[in-house]
Write a protein that holds these residues in place. Structure first.
Motif, PDB file in Angstrom:
ATOM      1  N   LEU A 106      -7.037  -2.389  -6.534  1.00  0.00           N
ATOM      2  CA  LEU A 106      -5.978  -2.792  -7.459  1.00  0.00           C
ATOM      3  C   LEU A 106      -6.456  -2.739  -8.912  1.00  0.00           C
ATOM      4  CD1 LEU A 106      -4.349  -5.745  -5.502  1.00  0.00           C
ATOM      5  CD2 LEU A 106      -3.507  -3.398  -5.752  1.00  0.00           C
ATOM      6  N   THR A 107      -7.706  -3.122  -9.153  1.00  0.00           N
ATOM      7  CA  THR A 107      -8.264  -3.025 -10.503  1.00  0.00           C
ATOM      8  C   THR A 107      -8.365  -1.574 -10.939  1.00  0.00           C
ATOM      9  OG1 THR A 107      -9.524  -5.049 -10.104  1.00  0.00           O
ATOM     10  CG2 THR A 107     -10.210  -3.692 -11.955  1.00  0.00           C
ATOM     11  N   SER A 108      -8.776  -0.701 -10.030  1.00  0.00           N
ATOM     12  CA  SER A 108      -8.839   0.730 -10.338  1.00  0.00           C
ATOM     13  C   SER A 108      -7.452   1.291 -10.621  1.00  0.00           C
ATOM     14  CB  SER A 108      -9.472   1.505  -9.179  1.00  0.00           C
ATOM     15  OG  SER A 108     -10.791   1.104  -8.970  1.00  0.00           O
ATOM     16  N   ASN A 109      -6.456   0.849  -9.848  1.00  0.00           N
ATOM     17  CA  ASN A 109      -5.079   1.280 -10.097  1.00  0.00           C
ATOM     18  C   ASN A 109      -4.606   0.830 -11.477  1.00  0.00           C
ATOM     19  OD1 ASN A 109      -4.018   0.722  -6.667  1.00  0.00           O
ATOM     20  ND2 ASN A 109      -4.786   2.572  -7.597  1.00  0.00           N
ATOM     21  N   SER A 110      -4.940  -0.395 -11.838  1.00  0.00           N
ATOM     22  CA  SER A 110      -4.558  -0.910 -13.149  1.00  0.00           C
ATOM     23  C   SER A 110      -5.178  -0.070 -14.270  1.00  0.00           C
ATOM     24  CB  SER A 110      -4.988  -2.363 -13.281  1.00  0.00           C
ATOM     25  OG  SER A 110      -4.836  -2.812 -14.599  1.00  0.00           O
ATOM     26  N   GLN A 111      -6.444   0.245 -14.111  1.00  0.00           N
ATOM     27  CA  GLN A 111      -7.114   1.074 -15.117  1.00  0.00           C
ATOM     28  C   GLN A 111      -6.503   2.471 -15.186  1.00  0.00           C
ATOM     29  OE1 GLN A 111      -8.557  -1.202 -17.122  1.00  0.00           O
ATOM     30  NE2 GLN A 111     -10.087   0.367 -17.446  1.00  0.00           N
ATOM     31  N   ALA A 112      -6.132   3.017 -14.036  1.00  0.00           N
ATOM     32  CA  ALA A 112      -5.526   4.352 -14.021  1.00  0.00           C
ATOM     33  C   ALA A 112      -4.195   4.352 -14.775  1.00  0.00           C
ATOM     34  CB  ALA A 112      -5.321   4.821 -12.586  1.00  0.00           C
ATOM     35  N   ILE A 113      -3.386   3.327 -14.557  1.00  0.00           N
ATOM     36  CA  ILE A 113      -2.106   3.225 -15.267  1.00  0.00           C
ATOM     37  C   ILE A 113      -2.352   3.048 -16.755  1.00  0.00           C
ATOM     38  CG2 ILE A 113      -0.041   1.809 -15.585  1.00  0.00           C
ATOM     39  CD1 ILE A 113      -0.279   1.096 -12.587  1.00  0.00           C
ATOM     40  N   ARG A 114      -3.280   2.174 -17.071  1.00  0.00           N
ATOM     41  CA  ARG A 114      -3.576   1.867 -18.473  1.00  0.00           C
ATOM     42  C   ARG A 114      -4.056   3.091 -19.238  1.00  0.00           C
ATOM     43  NH1 ARG A 114      -8.474  -1.352 -20.307  1.00  0.00           N
ATOM     44  NH2 ARG A 114      -8.081  -1.502 -22.509  1.00  0.00           N
ATOM     45  N   LEU A 151       7.345   0.555 -14.080  1.00  0.00           N
ATOM     46  CA  LEU A 151       6.963   1.212 -15.335  1.00  0.00           C
ATOM     47  C   LEU A 151       8.150   1.921 -15.972  1.00  0.00           C
ATOM     48  CD1 LEU A 151       3.460   2.606 -14.375  1.00  0.00           C
ATOM     49  CD2 LEU A 151       3.966   0.758 -15.961  1.00  0.00           C
ATOM     50  N   TRP A 152       9.004   2.504 -15.153  1.00  0.00           N
ATOM     51  CA  TRP A 152      10.169   3.197 -15.690  1.00  0.00           C
ATOM     52  C   TRP A 152      11.145   2.208 -16.319  1.00  0.00           C
ATOM     53  CZ3 TRP A 152      15.436   3.952 -14.225  1.00  0.00           C
ATOM     54  CH2 TRP A 152      16.053   5.016 -14.897  1.00  0.00           C
ATOM     55  N   LEU A 173       0.898  -4.831 -18.946  1.00  0.00           N
ATOM     56  CA  LEU A 173       1.924  -4.029 -18.278  1.00  0.00           C
ATOM     57  C   LEU A 173       1.441  -3.396 -16.974  1.00  0.00           C
ATOM     58  CD1 LEU A 173       3.869  -2.368 -21.220  1.00  0.00           C
ATOM     59  CD2 LEU A 173       4.609  -4.185 -19.707  1.00  0.00           C
ATOM     60  N   PRO A 174       0.243  -2.835 -16.918  1.00  0.00           N
ATOM     61  CA  PRO A 174      -0.207  -2.289 -15.624  1.00  0.00           C
ATOM     62  C   PRO A 174      -0.304  -3.352 -14.538  1.00  0.00           C
ATOM     63  CG  PRO A 174      -1.544  -1.386 -17.381  1.00  0.00           C
ATOM     64  CD  PRO A 174      -0.684  -2.452 -17.989  1.00  0.00           C
ATOM     65  N   TRP A 175      -0.772  -4.544 -14.891  1.00  0.00           N
ATOM     66  CA  TRP A 175      -0.868  -5.600 -13.883  1.00  0.00           C
ATOM     67  C   TRP A 175       0.510  -6.063 -13.418  1.00  0.00           C
ATOM     68  CZ3 TRP A 175      -4.696  -6.234 -10.896  1.00  0.00           C
ATOM     69  CH2 TRP A 175      -5.994  -5.973 -11.334  1.00  0.00           C
ATOM     70  N   LEU A 176       1.461  -6.092 -14.322  1.00  0.00           N
ATOM     71  CA  LEU A 176       2.825  -6.444 -13.943  1.00  0.00           C
ATOM     72  C   LEU A 176       3.410  -5.380 -13.012  1.00  0.00           C
ATOM     73  CD1 LEU A 176       5.153  -8.419 -14.256  1.00  0.00           C
ATOM     74  CD2 LEU A 176       5.862  -7.150 -16.287  1.00  0.00           C
ATOM     75  N   ALA A 177       3.164  -4.113 -13.319  1.00  0.00           N
ATOM     76  CA  ALA A 177       3.638  -3.026 -12.459  1.00  0.00           C
ATOM     77  C   ALA A 177       2.983  -3.097 -11.082  1.00  0.00           C
ATOM     78  CB  ALA A 177       3.355  -1.673 -13.118  1.00  0.00           C
ATOM     79  N   ILE A 178       1.699  -3.409 -11.039  1.00  0.00           N
ATOM     80  CA  ILE A 178       1.002  -3.528  -9.754  1.00  0.00           C
ATOM     81  C   ILE A 178       1.536  -4.721  -8.970  1.00  0.00           C
ATOM     82  CG2 ILE A 178      -1.238  -4.150  -8.756  1.00  0.00           C
ATOM     83  CD1 ILE A 178      -2.479  -2.183 -10.734  1.00  0.00           C
TER      84      ILE A 178
END
Length: 194
Positions: free
Chosen positions: A151-159, A97-98, A168-173
């Motif tokens: 992983l889906t929850s992580n994606s939503q948290a980033i988003r 992400l950075w 972008l969140p899925w790419l970061a994950i």
């Protein structure tokens, strides 16, 4: 005082006085203790799952102290490995992400907010315990579905935290998973039972 009445319950639309202490200048302030405890508990669940999957952790039920201590150290080792893997996963996400959007993660508080969101979104790991306790033929499928849920929850948290699009969140994950799997390969080359 008019600013204090800005926080309302999303369910009943009444004034929510308890939110005054949790919000400061529009930024969510959640105690790190809750996130830290949730993270430790999730890691304990993952360590327990790994510990049960060890080849010789359940074969011998001899009450000898030496064997009990060896099994206990196996559990601590699994906890350490799970912690290192989780850390590498989070570092991979932060690096990705950075690199993709450096303007989103300018300050330390941005990193902390994202870390809290990622830790909180990993609550699905708590489902590992019932999946292991009610072991049946579909346990591998259940474990895979739990991983997808986390992983889906992580994606939503980033988003939601960074206000990003879905890609972008899925790419970061994905990058976090690559770094995590790299750590697993490193542990296996070192001779650790992962």
């Amino acid at each position: 005082m008019a600013e204090l009445s800005a926080f309302r319950c999303i369910e009943c639309n009444r004034e929510a006085a308890e939110l005054y202490r949790d919000y400061q200048r529009g930024v969510l302030r959640i105690s790190i203790c809750i996130h830290g405890k949730l993270c430790i508990f999730c890691l304990l669940c993952e360590a327990y799952l790994r510990w049960l999957q060890l080849q010789d952790s359940s074969q011998n039920i001899d009450p000898d102290d030496l064997i009990r201590y060896a099994k206990e150290w196996d559990f601590y080792r699994m906890f350490g490995i799970a912690s290192l893997e989780q850390t590498s996963f989070l570092v991979g996400i932060f690096i990705a992400l950075w690199q993709m959007r450096p303007e989103m993660l300018k300050t330390k508080s941005d990193f902390i907010l994202l870390l809290k969101a990622l830790l909180l979104s990993s609550y699905g790991k708590l489902l590992l315990i019932p999946a292991v306790i009610w072991e049946h033929d579909y346990t591998p499928l259940c474990l895979m579905l739990i991983k997808v849920f986390v992983l889906t929850s992580n994606s939503q948290a980033i988003r939601v935290t960074l206000n990003l699009n879905r890609m972008l969140p899925w790419l970061a994950i994905f990058i976090g998973l690559v770094l995590e799997n790299g750590a697993v390969c490193l542990f296996q080359k070192m001779g650790w039972n992962v």
